[in-house]
Scaffold this motif. Structure first.
Motif, mmCIF file in Angstrom:
data_model
loop_
_atom_site.group_PDB
_atom_site.id
_atom_site.type_symbol
_atom_site.label_atom_id
_atom_site.label_comp_id
_atom_site.label_asym_id
_atom_site.label_seq_id
_atom_site.Cartn_x
_atom_site.Cartn_y
_atom_site.Cartn_z
ATOM 1 N N VAL A 72 62.264 -1.556 60.698
ATOM 2 C CA VAL A 72 62.599 -2.118 62.010
ATOM 3 C C VAL A 72 61.742 -1.499 63.118
ATOM 4 O O VAL A 72 62.045 -1.661 64.297
ATOM 5 C CB VAL A 72 64.108 -1.943 62.333
ATOM 6 N N LYS A 73 60.685 -0.829 62.726
ATOM 7 C CA LYS A 73 59.847 -0.122 63.720
ATOM 8 C C LYS A 73 59.366 -1.076 64.827
ATOM 9 O O LYS A 73 58.734 -2.106 64.551
ATOM 10 C CB LYS A 73 58.648 0.504 63.011
ATOM 11 N N GLY A 74 59.737 -0.731 66.057
ATOM 12 C CA GLY A 74 59.304 -1.519 67.210
ATOM 13 C C GLY A 74 59.991 -2.882 67.331
ATOM 14 O O GLY A 74 59.636 -3.681 68.186
ATOM 15 N N LYS A 75 60.982 -3.111 66.470
ATOM 16 C CA LYS A 75 61.638 -4.436 66.466
ATOM 17 C C LYS A 75 62.885 -4.440 67.353
ATOM 18 O O LYS A 75 63.469 -3.401 67.644
ATOM 19 C CB LYS A 75 62.052 -4.795 65.032
ATOM 20 N N ARG A 76 63.281 -5.646 67.737
ATOM 21 C CA ARG A 76 64.544 -5.793 68.469
ATOM 22 C C ARG A 76 65.668 -6.060 67.465
ATOM 23 O O ARG A 76 65.605 -7.045 66.707
ATOM 24 C CB ARG A 76 64.452 -6.943 69.464
ATOM 25 N N VAL A 77 66.663 -5.198 67.494
ATOM 26 C CA VAL A 77 67.737 -5.270 66.495
ATOM 27 C C VAL A 77 69.081 -5.404 67.213
ATOM 28 O O VAL A 77 69.387 -4.626 68.114
ATOM 29 C CB VAL A 77 67.758 -3.996 65.625
ATOM 30 N N VAL A 78 69.863 -6.390 66.802
ATOM 31 C CA VAL A 78 71.213 -6.553 67.357
ATOM 32 C C VAL A 78 72.231 -6.270 66.260
ATOM 33 O O VAL A 78 72.186 -6.860 65.179
ATOM 34 C CB VAL A 78 71.430 -7.969 67.931
ATOM 35 N N VAL A 79 73.123 -5.328 66.549
ATOM 36 C CA VAL A 79 74.235 -5.016 65.654
ATOM 37 C C VAL A 79 75.476 -5.674 66.245
ATOM 38 O O VAL A 79 75.801 -5.458 67.411
ATOM 39 C CB VAL A 79 74.417 -3.476 65.571
ATOM 40 N N VAL A 80 76.143 -6.505 65.444
ATOM 41 C CA VAL A 80 77.330 -7.206 65.948
ATOM 42 C C VAL A 80 78.566 -6.364 65.644
ATOM 43 O O VAL A 80 78.846 -6.061 64.483
ATOM 44 C CB VAL A 80 77.480 -8.595 65.287
ATOM 45 N N CYS A 81 79.278 -5.974 66.698
ATOM 46 C CA CYS A 81 80.527 -5.225 66.532
ATOM 47 C C CYS A 81 81.677 -6.180 66.807
ATOM 48 O O CYS A 81 81.950 -6.543 67.951
ATOM 49 C CB CYS A 81 80.548 -4.019 67.461
ATOM 50 N N THR A 82 82.333 -6.559 65.733
ATOM 51 C CA THR A 82 83.220 -7.721 65.725
ATOM 52 C C THR A 82 84.610 -7.496 66.315
ATOM 53 O O THR A 82 85.238 -8.440 66.779
ATOM 54 C CB THR A 82 83.367 -8.199 64.276
ATOM 55 N N GLY A 83 85.108 -6.260 66.265
ATOM 56 C CA GLY A 83 86.477 -6.035 66.740
ATOM 57 C C GLY A 83 86.634 -4.671 67.408
ATOM 58 O O GLY A 83 85.948 -3.700 67.066
#
Ligand code: F0G
Length: 343
Positions: free
Chosen positions: A301-312
């Motif tokens: 994921v180097k230099g990438k845009r990462v979205v972690v979904v936190c569901t609750g």
């Protein structure tokens, strides 16, 4: 303009029947929170989509506004779902708002207290089933085939329509899709929704990392799990209804579905809390998966845009925390006593 919920904002992009009558609690519009400190450690531009800030404390509200709007518009009087807890609370709230009766089936003794309390508070009839979520879901499917009761689990296509809107919001906030999307997978409705939403929105496609709990990982094992077990009770599911679609989303996106242990889930929960974001255990699996996969160098994921979904939200399952700490220290109400314990 005042925010009026996901159907008002994105309804023109959702495949909802004309008879739908919008029932909303102004769900959606949840924050995409940057995590620069953790992002630096992981070498990426990291964000949390905090879905625990929906009206009933989970992402289910996006699908539920759509499902209940359709059900009430067609004249349904009663809705039913099987649930590990969050769907139950959400169905109960939206049914209450619409003036419908809600019946929720939960696996006996395995639902976190904040979810059960919600379903009761919103006035649903809560029934515990001696068995798993998967067995409860089979019962619900059978009863909705034989009676006019409306099913509001994510087998209901309108749930998927509503939940797509989180993908739209992420694209709107970032002005394009992220490079990676990491999220928990239970019954696999949500991963199906996100993938469908990103494809429809045409703002780019993320690689999708779907994360199951090791004791409830049918999609990783390649077969159903008869007795799923995990501290992340929300995703304690052995036979995901939309399993095939989850596998397709991972494959088409050049992503993957992996499993993480309960210890890794609790560690990720702690890391998120250290950033000021308290989520329930299932909601931490996306981050746990990202950390494990980058440590193993299985994904880059180097230099990438990462979205972690936190569901609750963490408040859904406080006992995971309260059972593991000592009761706070008690001191006399004096300055000296306070200085004594904090110095
Ligand atoms: N995270 C949380 C907090 C959940 O409650 C769920 C599912 C998931 C992730 C997984 O989403 O099923 O679409 O893959 N909860 C359902 C329920 C099963 O009954 O509340 P999914």
């Amino acid at each position: 303009m005042i925010y009026q919920g996901i159907i008002h904002r994105y309804g023109h992009l959702l495949d909802l029947p004309a008879h739908s009558k919008t029932v909303s609690l102004l769900e959606g519009n949840t924050p995409l929170i940057p995590l620069p400190r953790l992002g630096k450690e992981l070498n990426c531009e990291l964000y949390v989509k905090f879905e625990g800030l929906n009206p009933t404390g989970s992402f289910k509200d996006r699908g539920m506004t759509a499902a209940i709007s359709e059900a009430v518009g067609r004249g349904a009087e009663t809705v039913i779902c099987a649930s590990t807890g969050n769907t139950a609370a959400s169905a109960a709230a939206y049914a209450a708002r619409a003036g419908l009766r809600a019946i929720v089936l939960i696996p006996e003794g395995k639902v976190a207290i904040g979810k059960l309390a919600g379903a009761v508070a919103y006035g649903a009839q809560v029934i515990q089933v001696k068995g798993s979520f998967d067995e409860a879901l089979s019962l619900v499917v059978e009863i909705t085939q034989k009676t006019p009761i409306a099913l509001v689990n994510s087998i209901n296509p309108f749930r998927i329509e509503g939940q797509k809107t989180s993908a739209f919001e992420i694209c709107d906030d970032l002005t394009s899709a992220p490079d990676w999307l990491c999220l928990p997978v239970g019954n696999a409705g949500n991963i199906t929704s996100y993938w469908s939403g990103f494809k429809q929105y045409e703002e780019g496609l993320p690689q999708v990392l779907g994360v199951q709990a090791a004791g409830a990982a049918p999609l990783v094992l390649g077969h159903p799990v008869a007795k799923p077990e995990t501290i992340a009770t929300a995703i304690r599911i052995g036979k995901p209804a939309r399993g095939e679609q989850a596998l397709s989303a991972a494959e088409e996106s050049n992503g993957k579905i992996i499993a993480v242990t309960d210890e890794e889930i609790l560690l990720a929960q702690k890391i998120l809390a250290g950033e000021g974001i308290w989520v329930e255990p299932a909601s931490a699996t996306g981050l746990a998966g990202l950390i494990i996969e980058t440590a193993r160098r299985s994904i880059n994921v180097k230099g990438k845009r990462v979205v972690v979904v936190c569901t609750g939200h963490g408040l859904k399952d406080p006992s995971v925390i309260t059972e593991s700490f000592e009761s706070p220290e008690i001191i006399p109400a004096t300055y000296d006593a306070l200085i004594g314990v904090i110095a």
